[in-house]
Design a protein around this motif. Structure first.
Motif, PDB file in Angstrom:
ATOM      1  N   GLN A  97       0.803  -1.166  -0.215  1.00  0.00           N
ATOM      2  CA  GLN A  97       0.338  -0.313   0.171  1.00  0.00           C
ATOM      3  C   GLN A  97       0.594   1.025  -0.078  1.00  0.00           C
ATOM      4  OE1 GLN A  97      -3.967  -1.102   2.789  1.00  0.00           O
ATOM      5  NE2 GLN A  97      -2.486   0.133   3.289  1.00  0.00           N
TER       6      GLN A  97
ATOM      7  N   VAL B 163      -3.698   5.692   0.704  1.00  0.00           N
ATOM      8  CA  VAL B 163      -4.939   4.947   1.464  1.00  0.00           C
ATOM      9  C   VAL B 163      -6.202   6.261   1.815  1.00  0.00           C
ATOM     10  CG1 VAL B 163      -6.644   3.612   2.710  1.00  0.00           C
ATOM     11  CG2 VAL B 163      -4.308   2.475   1.775  1.00  0.00           C
TER      12      VAL B 163
ATOM     13  N   PHE C  43      -7.244   4.602  -3.280  1.00  0.00           N
ATOM     14  CA  PHE C  43      -6.912   3.519  -3.466  1.00  0.00           C
ATOM     15  C   PHE C  43      -4.968   3.942  -3.886  1.00  0.00           C
ATOM     16  CE2 PHE C  43      -5.672  -0.878  -3.065  1.00  0.00           C
ATOM     17  CZ  PHE C  43      -4.973  -0.950  -1.758  1.00  0.00           C
TER      18      PHE C  43
ATOM     19  N   PHE D  22      -1.641   1.796  -5.185  1.00  0.00           N
ATOM     20  CA  PHE D  22      -0.454   0.289  -4.397  1.00  0.00           C
ATOM     21  C   PHE D  22      -0.008  -0.276  -5.517  1.00  0.00           C
ATOM     22  CE2 PHE D  22      -4.648  -1.265  -6.495  1.00  0.00           C
ATOM     23  CZ  PHE D  22      -3.723  -1.771  -7.181  1.00  0.00           C
TER      24      PHE D  22
END
Length: 105
Positions: free
Chosen positions: A28, A31, A36, A38
């Motif tokens: 990650q 967030v 989001f 990643f």
């Protein structure tokens, strides 16, 4: 929706073309409630995925694991972003994302 079929086909092709999206280690990066980001890493390739589920466009400034390099958005017309001092700035369209292929050169 003709765009949906084209988008699904492109996402499928990108997944097949980038083994890190299937088998890579997951990390990650950012967030939030509607965003989001990643990283998927596999020997020979690193891909950063940034998603925006908001109905609004958003600008993100991200801390990354690389000091410098380039990110090429293979989902959206190969737009290139430069990483400097472990940071990159990305603009994410509403309800959309970016799939960014990392290179150190």
């Amino acid at each position: 929706n003709p765009d949906l079929a084209r988008t699904v086909a492109k996402l499928s092709w990108l997944r097949q073309d980038h083994a890190s999206l299937i088998y890579g280690n997951f990390r990650q990066i950012f967030v939030d409630k509607e965003q989001f980001v990643f990283l998927r890493s596999l020997e020979g390739g690193e891909v950063l995925v940034a998603l925006n589920s908001s109905n609004e466009e958003i600008d993100l400034s991200l801390d990354l694991p690389w000091q410098t390099g380039r990110l090429m958005d293979v989902l959206n017309n190969n737009e290139v972003f430069t990483i400097e001092n472990k940071r990159v700035n990305l603009r994410l369209s509403p309800n959309w994302g970016r799939i960014l292929d990392y290179s150190n050169g």
